[in-house]
Design a protein around this motif. Sequence first.
Motif, PDB file in Angstrom:
ATOM      1  N   GLN A  96     -38.235  15.353  25.106  1.00  0.00           N
ATOM      2  CA  GLN A  96     -37.992  16.133  26.311  1.00  0.00           C
ATOM      3  C   GLN A  96     -36.527  16.553  26.437  1.00  0.00           C
ATOM      4  OE1 GLN A  96     -39.926  14.462  29.867  1.00  0.00           O
ATOM      5  NE2 GLN A  96     -41.091  13.149  28.467  1.00  0.00           N
ATOM      6  N   GLU A  97     -35.643  15.870  25.699  1.00  0.00           N
ATOM      7  CA  GLU A  97     -34.207  16.120  25.785  1.00  0.00           C
ATOM      8  C   GLU A  97     -33.636  16.820  24.556  1.00  0.00           C
ATOM      9  OE1 GLU A  97     -32.580  15.274  28.585  1.00  0.00           O
ATOM     10  OE2 GLU A  97     -34.450  14.455  29.395  1.00  0.00           O
ATOM     11  N   MET A  98     -34.450  17.067  23.522  1.00  0.00           N
ATOM     12  CA  MET A  98     -33.942  17.543  22.235  1.00  0.00           C
ATOM     13  C   MET A  98     -34.172  19.039  22.029  1.00  0.00           C
ATOM     14  SD  MET A  98     -32.734  14.768  21.005  1.00  0.00           S
ATOM     15  CE  MET A  98     -32.527  13.957  22.589  1.00  0.00           C
ATOM     16  N   ASP A  99     -33.193  19.680  21.414  1.00  0.00           N
ATOM     17  CA  ASP A  99     -33.330  21.081  21.007  1.00  0.00           C
ATOM     18  C   ASP A  99     -34.026  21.183  19.655  1.00  0.00           C
ATOM     19  OD1 ASP A  99     -31.890  22.086  23.253  1.00  0.00           O
ATOM     20  OD2 ASP A  99     -30.020  21.555  22.245  1.00  0.00           O
ATOM     21  N   VAL A 100     -33.777  20.188  18.792  1.00  0.00           N
ATOM     22  CA  VAL A 100     -34.366  20.147  17.456  1.00  0.00           C
ATOM     23  C   VAL A 100     -34.949  18.749  17.248  1.00  0.00           C
ATOM     24  CG1 VAL A 100     -33.935  20.342  14.968  1.00  0.00           C
ATOM     25  CG2 VAL A 100     -32.660  21.795  16.574  1.00  0.00           C
ATOM     26  N   VAL A 101     -36.191  18.700  16.795  1.00  0.00           N
ATOM     27  CA  VAL A 101     -36.871  17.434  16.529  1.00  0.00           C
ATOM     28  C   VAL A 101     -37.333  17.447  15.077  1.00  0.00           C
ATOM     29  CG1 VAL A 101     -38.862  15.979  17.101  1.00  0.00           C
ATOM     30  CG2 VAL A 101     -37.655  17.224  18.919  1.00  0.00           C
ATOM     31  N   TYR A 126     -37.087  23.504  18.431  1.00  0.00           N
ATOM     32  CA  TYR A 126     -37.488  23.651  17.032  1.00  0.00           C
ATOM     33  C   TYR A 126     -38.065  22.329  16.545  1.00  0.00           C
ATOM     34  CZ  TYR A 126     -34.744  27.912  17.076  1.00  0.00           C
ATOM     35  OH  TYR A 126     -34.258  29.159  17.371  1.00  0.00           O
ATOM     36  N   LEU A 127     -39.118  22.415  15.733  1.00  0.00           N
ATOM     37  CA  LEU A 127     -39.755  21.234  15.170  1.00  0.00           C
ATOM     38  C   LEU A 127     -39.740  21.337  13.653  1.00  0.00           C
ATOM     39  CD1 LEU A 127     -41.394  18.599  15.468  1.00  0.00           C
ATOM     40  CD2 LEU A 127     -43.451  20.018  15.751  1.00  0.00           C
ATOM     41  N   ILE A 128     -39.257  20.281  13.008  1.00  0.00           N
ATOM     42  CA  ILE A 128     -39.190  20.220  11.549  1.00  0.00           C
ATOM     43  C   ILE A 128     -40.005  19.015  11.103  1.00  0.00           C
ATOM     44  CG2 ILE A 128     -37.682  20.003   9.535  1.00  0.00           C
ATOM     45  CD1 ILE A 128     -35.412  21.057  11.467  1.00  0.00           C
ATOM     46  N   ASN A 129     -40.946  19.248  10.195  1.00  0.00           N
ATOM     47  CA  ASN A 129     -41.817  18.180   9.711  1.00  0.00           C
ATOM     48  C   ASN A 129     -41.694  18.082   8.195  1.00  0.00           C
ATOM     49  OD1 ASN A 129     -43.825  16.361   9.100  1.00  0.00           O
ATOM     50  ND2 ASN A 129     -45.486  17.550  10.006  1.00  0.00           N
ATOM     51  N   THR A 130     -41.017  17.046   7.737  1.00  0.00           N
ATOM     52  CA  THR A 130     -40.912  16.809   6.295  1.00  0.00           C
ATOM     53  C   THR A 130     -41.589  15.497   5.919  1.00  0.00           C
ATOM     54  OG1 THR A 130     -38.749  15.763   6.590  1.00  0.00           O
ATOM     55  CG2 THR A 130     -38.766  18.123   6.069  1.00  0.00           C
ATOM     56  N   ALA A 131     -42.496  15.039   6.780  1.00  0.00           N
ATOM     57  CA  ALA A 131     -43.151  13.748   6.551  1.00  0.00           C
ATOM     58  C   ALA A 131     -44.579  13.954   6.050  1.00  0.00           C
ATOM     59  CB  ALA A 131     -43.119  12.918   7.830  1.00  0.00           C
ATOM     60  N   ARG A 132     -45.485  14.277   6.943  1.00  0.00           N
ATOM     61  CA  ARG A 132     -46.893  14.491   6.615  1.00  0.00           C
ATOM     62  C   ARG A 132     -47.446  15.573   7.532  1.00  0.00           C
ATOM     63  NH1 ARG A 132     -45.765  12.688   2.514  1.00  0.00           N
ATOM     64  NH2 ARG A 132     -46.192  10.614   1.698  1.00  0.00           N
ATOM     65  N   GLY A 133     -48.197  16.494   6.962  1.00  0.00           N
ATOM     66  CA  GLY A 133     -48.744  17.602   7.735  1.00  0.00           C
ATOM     67  C   GLY A 133     -49.644  17.157   8.865  1.00  0.00           C
ATOM     68  N   GLN A 161     -43.657  28.177  23.244  1.00  0.00           N
ATOM     69  CA  GLN A 161     -43.299  26.791  23.546  1.00  0.00           C
ATOM     70  C   GLN A 161     -42.321  26.267  22.493  1.00  0.00           C
ATOM     71  OE1 GLN A 161     -43.862  24.773  26.123  1.00  0.00           O
ATOM     72  NE2 GLN A 161     -42.768  23.091  25.167  1.00  0.00           N
ATOM     73  N   LEU A 162     -42.598  26.566  21.223  1.00  0.00           N
ATOM     74  CA  LEU A 162     -41.659  26.264  20.140  1.00  0.00           C
ATOM     75  C   LEU A 162     -40.984  27.551  19.707  1.00  0.00           C
ATOM     76  CD1 LEU A 162     -43.691  23.860  17.784  1.00  0.00           C
ATOM     77  CD2 LEU A 162     -41.849  23.238  19.367  1.00  0.00           C
ATOM     78  N   ALA A 163     -39.696  27.471  19.424  1.00  0.00           N
ATOM     79  CA  ALA A 163     -38.974  28.636  18.906  1.00  0.00           C
ATOM     80  C   ALA A 163     -39.145  28.752  17.400  1.00  0.00           C
ATOM     81  CB  ALA A 163     -37.489  28.533  19.245  1.00  0.00           C
ATOM     82  N   GLY A 164     -39.443  27.620  16.742  1.00  0.00           N
ATOM     83  CA  GLY A 164     -39.634  27.650  15.303  1.00  0.00           C
ATOM     84  C   GLY A 164     -40.212  26.348  14.795  1.00  0.00           C
ATOM     85  N   TYR A 165     -40.865  26.439  13.646  1.00  0.00           N
ATOM     86  CA  TYR A 165     -41.443  25.263  12.980  1.00  0.00           C
ATOM     87  C   TYR A 165     -41.133  25.406  11.500  1.00  0.00           C
ATOM     88  CZ  TYR A 165     -44.859  21.837  11.308  1.00  0.00           C
ATOM     89  OH  TYR A 165     -45.459  20.759  10.714  1.00  0.00           O
TER      90      TYR A 165
END
Length: 188
Positions: A37-42, A69-76, A92-96
């Motif tokens: 809730q507080e992060m610009d990038v997760v 922005y959400l970045i997922n480098t773990a598991r889809g 809701q998200l600016a980028g993934y």
Amino acid sequence: MHPFDCDLHYCDRHRLPAEVEAKYGLTYWDDWKEMVQEMDVVTLNCPLHSETEHMVNEETIKLFQCGSYLINTARGKLCDRDVIARALEEGQLAGYAGDVWFPQPAPVSHPWREMPWHGMTPHISGTSLSAQTRYAAGVREILECYLDGKPIREPYQIVTEGRLAGAGAHSYSGGNTTSGFDQIKEPA
């Protein structure tokens, strides 16, 4: 990110030692749902298990700051694929971005191939020469221990006698997170 003077926050079931947090200026959160809730990038960097499967879903995506922005480098499968696509379409998200899909390889009809504001790449982290060298050395050590009747070192243990053990017990919790492949079909 520490060298770039970013405010770094994290949530993990195992908190880092205080000296590590101080060295890198880390802020620890007990609950990732409060943190986002507080992060610009997760960034998602956790293993897939029953507690993390679809952790980003219809309910939790609403907790993210609008335009984050959400970045997922773990598991889809940490993310509900349709929720991510919709969150980008609706703003809701600016980028993934990420290098993990479910399933892998992603079918042609996968919504992440066509969603706006994405930076998806193939999952290639394990294919570097240095990674392959580490994997080969680990496999060799495990086989030598097994053939010599010696115990396998804890960092290499995932399951022992049918139960999570070693690094597996540290990182995972029980449950089935491999289901769902049968639900994803290519158009005829």
